[in-house]
Motif scaffolding. Structure first.
Motif, PDB file in Angstrom:
ATOM      1  N   LYS A 256       2.093 -10.183   4.759  1.00 53.07           N
ATOM      2  CA  LYS A 256       1.238 -10.556   3.623  1.00 53.07           C
ATOM      3  C   LYS A 256       1.783  -9.900   2.362  1.00 53.07           C
ATOM      4  O   LYS A 256       1.262  -8.875   1.912  1.00 53.07           O
ATOM      5  CB  LYS A 256      -0.204 -10.115   3.893  1.00 53.07           C
ATOM      6  CG  LYS A 256      -0.856 -10.859   5.056  1.00 53.07           C
ATOM      7  CD  LYS A 256      -2.293 -10.417   5.260  1.00 53.07           C
ATOM      8  CE  LYS A 256      -2.943 -11.192   6.409  1.00 53.07           C
ATOM      9  NZ  LYS A 256      -4.348 -10.752   6.636  1.00 53.07           N
ATOM     10  N   PRO A 257       2.831 -10.453   1.769  1.00 48.25           N
ATOM     11  CA  PRO A 257       3.418  -9.843   0.571  1.00 48.25           C
ATOM     12  C   PRO A 257       2.454  -9.899  -0.612  1.00 48.25           C
ATOM     13  O   PRO A 257       1.699 -10.861  -0.761  1.00 48.25           O
ATOM     14  CB  PRO A 257       4.669 -10.694   0.319  1.00 48.25           C
ATOM     15  CG  PRO A 257       4.397 -11.993   0.990  1.00 48.25           C
ATOM     16  CD  PRO A 257       3.537 -11.689   2.162  1.00 48.25           C
ATOM     17  N   ASP A 258       2.488  -8.853  -1.426  1.00 50.68           N
ATOM     18  CA  ASP A 258       1.619  -8.797  -2.606  1.00 50.68           C
ATOM     19  C   ASP A 258       2.334  -7.981  -3.676  1.00 50.68           C
ATOM     20  O   ASP A 258       2.380  -6.748  -3.613  1.00 50.68           O
ATOM     21  CB  ASP A 258       0.285  -8.147  -2.243  1.00 50.68           C
ATOM     22  CG  ASP A 258      -0.746  -8.281  -3.361  1.00 50.68           C
ATOM     23  OD1 ASP A 258      -0.329  -8.476  -4.522  1.00 50.68           O
ATOM     24  OD2 ASP A 258      -1.955  -8.195  -3.079  1.00 50.68           O
ATOM     25  N   ILE A 259       2.895  -8.655  -4.662  1.00 46.92           N
ATOM     26  CA  ILE A 259       3.681  -7.993  -5.705  1.00 46.92           C
ATOM     27  C   ILE A 259       2.806  -7.078  -6.564  1.00 46.92           C
ATOM     28  O   ILE A 259       3.282  -6.073  -7.108  1.00 46.92           O
ATOM     29  CB  ILE A 259       4.393  -9.056  -6.580  1.00 46.92           C
ATOM     30  CG1 ILE A 259       5.479  -8.392  -7.454  1.00 46.92           C
ATOM     31  CG2 ILE A 259       3.393  -9.813  -7.428  1.00 46.92           C
ATOM     32  CD1 ILE A 259       6.610  -7.828  -6.690  1.00 46.92           C
ATOM     33  N   PHE A 260       1.503  -7.378  -6.645  1.00 44.82           N
ATOM     34  CA  PHE A 260       0.626  -6.558  -7.483  1.00 44.82           C
ATOM     35  C   PHE A 260       0.377  -5.180  -6.870  1.00 44.82           C
ATOM     36  O   PHE A 260       0.156  -4.209  -7.592  1.00 44.82           O
ATOM     37  CB  PHE A 260      -0.693  -7.294  -7.727  1.00 44.82           C
ATOM     38  CG  PHE A 260      -0.516  -8.561  -8.519  1.00 44.82           C
ATOM     39  CD1 PHE A 260      -0.231  -8.500  -9.880  1.00 44.82           C
ATOM     40  CD2 PHE A 260      -0.597  -9.799  -7.903  1.00 44.82           C
ATOM     41  CE1 PHE A 260      -0.054  -9.660 -10.618  1.00 44.82           C
ATOM     42  CE2 PHE A 260      -0.411 -10.962  -8.628  1.00 44.82           C
ATOM     43  CZ  PHE A 260      -0.140 -10.890  -9.994  1.00 44.82           C
ATOM     44  N   LEU A 261       0.423  -5.083  -5.544  1.00 44.01           N
ATOM     45  CA  LEU A 261       0.321  -3.769  -4.900  1.00 44.01           C
ATOM     46  C   LEU A 261       1.562  -2.932  -5.192  1.00 44.01           C
ATOM     47  O   LEU A 261       1.477  -1.712  -5.355  1.00 44.01           O
ATOM     48  CB  LEU A 261       0.141  -3.934  -3.384  1.00 44.01           C
ATOM     49  CG  LEU A 261      -1.238  -4.384  -2.912  1.00 44.01           C
ATOM     50  CD1 LEU A 261      -1.245  -4.599  -1.407  1.00 44.01           C
ATOM     51  CD2 LEU A 261      -2.305  -3.356  -3.298  1.00 44.01           C
ATOM     52  N   VAL A 262       2.718  -3.599  -5.266  1.00 48.58           N
ATOM     53  CA  VAL A 262       3.957  -2.885  -5.619  1.00 48.58           C
ATOM     54  C   VAL A 262       3.850  -2.356  -7.048  1.00 48.58           C
ATOM     55  O   VAL A 262       4.213  -1.201  -7.326  1.00 48.58           O
ATOM     56  CB  VAL A 262       5.186  -3.815  -5.480  1.00 48.58           C
ATOM     57  CG1 VAL A 262       6.461  -3.064  -5.835  1.00 48.58           C
ATOM     58  CG2 VAL A 262       5.284  -4.376  -4.064  1.00 48.58           C
ATOM     59  N   MET A 263       3.341  -3.200  -7.957  1.00 42.86           N
ATOM     60  CA  MET A 263       3.159  -2.752  -9.339  1.00 42.86           C
ATOM     61  C   MET A 263       2.145  -1.607  -9.417  1.00 42.86           C
ATOM     62  O   MET A 263       2.314  -0.651 -10.185  1.00 42.86           O
ATOM     63  CB  MET A 263       2.668  -3.923 -10.213  1.00 42.86           C
ATOM     64  CG  MET A 263       3.654  -5.089 -10.338  1.00 42.86           C
ATOM     65  SD  MET A 263       5.226  -4.628 -11.116  1.00 42.86           S
ATOM     66  CE  MET A 263       6.279  -4.508  -9.675  1.00 42.86           C
ATOM     67  N   GLY A 264       1.094  -1.708  -8.604  1.00 43.32           N
ATOM     68  CA  GLY A 264       0.092  -0.642  -8.576  1.00 43.32           C
ATOM     69  C   GLY A 264       0.677   0.681  -8.125  1.00 43.32           C
ATOM     70  O   GLY A 264       0.340   1.741  -8.673  1.00 43.32           O
ATOM     71  N   ALA A 265       1.563   0.629  -7.118  1.00 41.36           N
ATOM     72  CA  ALA A 265       2.222   1.850  -6.641  1.00 41.36           C
ATOM     73  C   ALA A 265       3.068   2.470  -7.747  1.00 41.36           C
ATOM     74  O   ALA A 265       3.068   3.698  -7.941  1.00 41.36           O
ATOM     75  CB  ALA A 265       3.082   1.537  -5.414  1.00 41.36           C
ATOM     76  N   GLY A 266       3.775   1.616  -8.489  1.00 40.28           N
ATOM     77  CA  GLY A 266       4.587   2.119  -9.588  1.00 40.28           C
ATOM     78  C   GLY A 266       3.747   2.790 -10.664  1.00 40.28           C
ATOM     79  O   GLY A 266       4.110   3.854 -11.187  1.00 40.28           O
ATOM     80  N   LEU A 267       2.593   2.190 -10.999  1.00 35.91           N
ATOM     81  CA  LEU A 267       1.710   2.768 -12.008  1.00 35.91           C
ATOM     82  C   LEU A 267       1.148   4.117 -11.553  1.00 35.91           C
ATOM     83  O   LEU A 267       1.014   5.057 -12.356  1.00 35.91           O
ATOM     84  CB  LEU A 267       0.564   1.798 -12.315  1.00 35.91           C
ATOM     85  CG  LEU A 267       0.959   0.524 -13.076  1.00 35.91           C
ATOM     86  CD1 LEU A 267      -0.230  -0.424 -13.178  1.00 35.91           C
ATOM     87  CD2 LEU A 267       1.483   0.873 -14.479  1.00 35.91           C
ATOM     88  N   LEU A 268       0.814   4.228 -10.271  1.00 33.51           N
ATOM     89  CA  LEU A 268       0.318   5.499  -9.738  1.00 33.51           C
ATOM     90  C   LEU A 268       1.380   6.591  -9.826  1.00 33.51           C
ATOM     91  O   LEU A 268       1.082   7.748 -10.147  1.00 33.51           O
ATOM     92  CB  LEU A 268      -0.134   5.322  -8.283  1.00 33.51           C
ATOM     93  CG  LEU A 268      -1.479   4.627  -8.074  1.00 33.51           C
ATOM     94  CD1 LEU A 268      -1.733   4.393  -6.593  1.00 33.51           C
ATOM     95  CD2 LEU A 268      -2.614   5.446  -8.686  1.00 33.51           C
TER      96      LEU A 268
ATOM     97  N   ALA B 267       4.696  -0.045  -0.589  1.00 34.80           N
ATOM     98  CA  ALA B 267       5.157   0.722  -1.748  1.00 34.80           C
ATOM     99  C   ALA B 267       4.300   1.966  -1.971  1.00 34.80           C
ATOM    100  O   ALA B 267       4.758   2.955  -2.549  1.00 34.80           O
ATOM    101  CB  ALA B 267       5.138  -0.152  -2.996  1.00 34.80           C
ATOM    102  N   LEU B 268       3.047   1.939  -1.485  1.00 38.46           N
ATOM    103  CA  LEU B 268       2.155   3.091  -1.625  1.00 38.46           C
ATOM    104  C   LEU B 268       2.414   4.153  -0.568  1.00 38.46           C
ATOM    105  O   LEU B 268       2.007   5.314  -0.736  1.00 38.46           O
ATOM    106  CB  LEU B 268       0.696   2.621  -1.517  1.00 38.46           C
ATOM    107  CG  LEU B 268       0.198   1.681  -2.626  1.00 38.46           C
ATOM    108  CD1 LEU B 268      -1.069   0.963  -2.166  1.00 38.46           C
ATOM    109  CD2 LEU B 268      -0.044   2.455  -3.899  1.00 38.46           C
TER     110      LEU B 268
END
Length: 911
Positions: free
Chosen positions: A594-606, A710-711
């Motif tokens: 279940k790929p989700d690019i927004f979770l990757v972006m969220g990890a980067g922001l954290l 990513a998290l």
């Protein structure tokens, strides 16, 4: 110490390699006499269509409107030919699948070392036995059969390897290229007399390899419109090819057609393991010598496929490799019986050769023949089958041939695994010896565990030395008489020096047993049960990822059973919080599903938010924050931002089918290259260096992420920071003074051995924590024991053109990044707890080897191919973890202790 590590590496490489000699030896048998059916074949030529990566269900099922995606193929099933499922086996990769289809045997696993591209051993194939073969398609597949063929009768036409681009706008061009080239070929043949005459010979093969479906499956997943539309295109292309061929040969009725696939594909666009979506492939055949469709009222299959596909009225005939599917043949009963008889004799010849080979290298009094098929029974069955054919009792002849095939295949398996038990015993002896020796080194090095041991060093007796030499010479002579391979000498002789090293420490063993007898039985049994339970949880976590969750929940309760909760509440609360947070990941779906690019972006922001907090804290704590350190920190934050931008941009570009932007690719490789250099520029203070390593590795990990994983390194690293502080607190509780606080500790290249202390039982717990965190780092976001857990989309920021070694290396680095983070934290734990790295590493080695021994016994070669492949993968992973641990320990030491300085500034080391 260095000598011990070299010896340990050698021993573990031997144990690692043993699995391939015991379970993965080549199944090929050479030296048989060719067998041919005496009757003329019904077809003069064969056309083989292989749709790479095509799932059976996606081809056979009807779409949402009740229409077939492949109307031509469905028309063949209902009106012209026979159909069924072809059951492939692991590894479900392109090369092994094509070898099974065209050469008739399951691939030698040693081909994996060559990326499934080259021939590790020579083998015969349908293409090799043809008069002429023309093939079109991928260079990865076609060239391997052309290379193994003798003479110049195999002609290949391939597109450029760079065309296999997962990010291309339209990958169906891989299939249209094949169809176009075939059309051009037959058009040219009408004006080329030499080619025309070759095409009208007998024993002709046309092989069309169609890679578009597989490429679309990887890029967009099998449920996508692109994948399903590609099936429609292939169906239309095959219809056109059949029309061209029939027209070229004047509808002479001498052409046989086969349409199938080498492997299927999972819902998330990968393959390699044994899931039914990967092992079940379509098989449709029609033309000369093939039965017409048979309408039936009931079928023998108990699955729900027939109703789902609305094909319950047309007889389904599944096939397995190796045995002639006579039910597909539309010929006389005599032809079927003769063909089956030839098939049986072929397999019997292999059995005889295999038996002879094993008999020649085994001492007569030790040779145990296969009892179910003695020579008398072989002759009796062959004689009876031939007699039945003469008497026109064809059904009885076919039945007898099937019995002979069954027995001969069992006999082949028996001789193929003849030495398995003998080799396994020797490997187990080596395992036990090495684990005992490593344990003795720990005991011997720490007097608090062996107090009362006589300090007088006794020389080992000459009797022990002479006995070991005599055993070694006897074993070598025994192997020499049997003409065993050189690897057998290593497996059989290695336990001798290992056990010699163990037995020469008999005094230590004796005194350690004496010491154990002074320990209260309940105390000893309690610790032993906890240790065994911990090992079993680690072993079970390889099969059930949620066991890691159970372990992390138990870890969360650790502060309550120690004084940590009363002495350091903030550390305890942080430990509990991050343990519970990390425990969520093993419950999540395997990465890539279940790929989700927004979770990757969220990890980067954290990561950026955390970086700002750390930067603020450092500026406040330091009187003067060096410009160089500030610039480095800002540059690493910039690399995180770049990684986020590149990941999002690449995802958007591929979704629009615009390919991988060159600038994105260049930036990705630059970030990867600098990720291991930038930490070396940071200060060597423990906290700053570890955080710099996290930032550098996270920038790469974001590029390799497709969803929630990513998290994972971020949460894992937070727990590691807390672990380091918690371990120093627990050490202080034992009354051991720590000269420095964690915030003031610095990594150093040189080690002051006077600061090392003796081992305590609590250090065994530290070693167990490390192994558990390493296993969590491996399996926290997926089951890497299964090849289909890898998602090729992870590497699309770096490359989209198919390259198995490069893609494999990038995905392996993604797996190793959490591993490196744990090992760097382990370096810090050793430093803050004043513990010898040798001692703790030895304990980790013992725990890993006990786990490896578990998996060695759990390896199996029966049951489903998923079970077989997984059992072998588990053993390989544990052994690899032990070997890689040595190298990553060195990498972690390098990342934490080395300091690079720019502009020629002088070095200064603080200890």
């Amino acid at each position: 110490m260095l000598l011990f590590f070299i010896l340990g590496l050698f021993v573990h490489f031997v144990f690692f390699g043993s699995i391939f000699d015991i379970y993965f030896t080549s199944p090929l048998v050479h030296g048989m006499t060719p067998q041919f059916t005496p009757l003329p074949p019904p077809a003069k030529r064969l056309v083989l269509f292989v749709a790479d990566g095509l799932r059976a269900d996606t081809l056979y099922e009807l779409d949402e409107n009740g229409n077939s995606r492949a109307p031509f193929i469905r028309n063949i099933i209902m009106h012209e030919g026979s159909w069924g499922l072809s059951h492939t086996r692991v590894p479900t990769e392109s090369r092994p699948g094509h070898v099974a289809l065209i050469a008739g045997f399951y691939e030698d696993v040693s081909a994996v070392a060559k990326g499934w591209k080259e021939n590790p051993v020579e083998f015969d194939s349908l293409i090799n036995e043809s008069k002429y073969t023309w093939s079109w398609g991928s260079p990865d597949i076609l060239t391997m059969f052309a290379k193994g063929a003798y003479g110049d009768h195999v002609f290949t036409y391939t597109y450029d390897a760079d065309s296999e681009d997962f990010g291309a706008h339209d990958v169906t061009k891989l299939d249209t290229w094949v169809f176009d080239k075939v059309k051009e070929f037959f058009h040219a043949a009408r004006n080329n007399q030499s080619l025309f005459s070759k095409l009208n010979e007998e024993k002709i093969v046309f092989f069309l390899h169609l890679l578009g479906i597989d490429t679309n499956g990887h890029a967009h997943r099998p449920s996508s419109r692109e994948y399903k539309d590609n099936i429609k295109l292939v169906d239309a292309g095959i219809k056109e090819m059949v029309s061209i061929l029939e027209h070229f040969y004047g509808n002479d009725g001498k052409t046989a057609f086969i349409f199938t696939s080498d492997h299927g594909m999972t819902d998330w666009g990968s393959h390699g393991a044994g899931h039914p979506s990967e092992t079940l492939t379509p098989f449709v055949t029609w033309g000369a010598g093939i039965k017409y469709p048979q309408k039936v009222s009931a079928q023998k299959f108990d699955d729900a496929f027939l109703k789902e596909w609305r094909l319950e009225s047309w007889k389904r005939q599944d096939i397995h490799q190796g045995i002639l599917p006579v039910d597909y043949l539309n010929n006389t009963d005599l032809f079927k019986a003769e063909s089956m008889f030839t098939n049986a004799i072929q397999i019997l010849e292999q059995f005889k050769v295999k038996m002879t080979q094993k008999k020649e290298v085994t001492l007569p009094f030790l040779f145990i023949p296969f009892k179910l098929l003695p020579e008398s029974k072989q002759l009796n069955i062959v004689r009876k089958a031939r007699s039945y054919i003469k008497q026109r009792k064809y059904d009885e002849a076919v039945s007898l041939c099937k019995e002979l095939i069954h027995l001969a295949l069992k006999g082949l398996s028996y001789y193929h695994t003849y030495d398995r038990f003998f080799l396994a015993i020797n490997v187990v002896l080596g395992f036990l010896g090495w684990t005992s020796y490593a344990s003795l080194l720990i005991i011997k090095s720490h007097f608090n565990l062996t107090r009362g041991v006589n300090k007088e060093v006794k020389k080992p007796s000459h009797l022990l030395s002479c006995s070991c030499i005599a055993i070694g010479v006897s074993v070598a002579f025994f192997l020499l008489l049997q003409g065993c391979p050189w690897t057998y000498y290593i497996y059989c002789l290695l336990p001798v020096p290992i056990w010699y090293a163990v037995l020469r420490e008999f005094q230590v063993i004796q005194d350690f047993v004496t010491l154990l007898l002074t320990v209260p039985p309940s105390y000893f049994v309690g610790y032993l049960l906890v240790f065994i339970l911990g090992i079993e949880i680690l072993v079970l976590s390889f099969f059930y990822r949620h066991m890691l969750t159970a372990g992390l929940l138990a870890f969360a309760g650790w502060p309550f059973i120690t004084q940590l909760w009363t002495r350091a509440k903030s550390i305890s609360l942080s430990w509990i919080f991050f343990s519970l947070l990390l425990a969520v990941f093993p419950l999540m779906p395997v990465v890539g599903r279940k790929p989700d690019i927004f979770l990757v972006m969220g990890a980067g922001l954290l990561v950026l938010l955390l970086s700002l907090c750390v930067l603020t804290s450092l500026i406040k704590r330091k009187d003067s924050f060096i410009n160089e350190e500030l610039l480095l920190h800002l540059f690493q934050m910039l690399s995180i931002v770049l990684s986020m931008c590149v990941t999002y941009s690449t995802h958007s570009s591929l979704r629009k089918k615009q390919g991988l932007p060159l600038l994105n690719q260049i930036i990705s490789w630059l970030i990867l290259a600098f990720s291991l250099v930038l930490p070396l520029l940071s200060p060597t203070s423990l906290f700053e260096r570890l955080f710099s390593i996290l930032l550098s590795l996270m920038s790469t990990y974001i590029l390799l992420s497709t969803g929630y994983e990513a998290l994972f390194p971020l949460v894992l690293s937070c727990l590691m920071f807390v672990w380091i502080q918690a371990e120093q607190e627990t050490l202080q509780q034992r009354g051991i003074s720590c000269k420095q606080k964690v915030t003031s500790v610095r990594f150093t290249c040189s080690t002051d051995i006077t600061q090392f202390r003796q081992l305590y039982l609590d250090d065994v717990r530290r070693a167990f924590f490390l192994v558990f965190f390493l296993v969590t780092a491996f399996f926290g976001t997926g089951n890497i024991a299964s090849v289909n857990s890898f998602d090729l989309a992870s590497v699309y920021c770096f490359l989209t053109v198919f390259s198995p070694f490069m893609m494999g290396a990038l995905m392996m680095w993604k797996i190793l990044i959490p591993f490196v983070l744990v090992m760097c934290a382990f370096e810090a734990v050793q430093l803050t707890t004043q513990l010898s790295s040798k001692s703790l590493f030895l304990m980790v080695l013992v725990i890993s080897d006990i786990m490896a021994l578990h998996f060695f016994f759990l390896v199996k070669d029966y049951g489903s191919w998923l079970d077989i492949g997984t059992s072998i993968s588990h053993y390989v992973i544990v052994m690899s973890m032990t070997i890689v641990l040595v190298f990553l320990n060195g990498l972690a030491h390098l990342l934490t202790t080395k300091k690079l300085r720019l502009c020629g500034k002088p070095k200064s080391h603080l200890i």
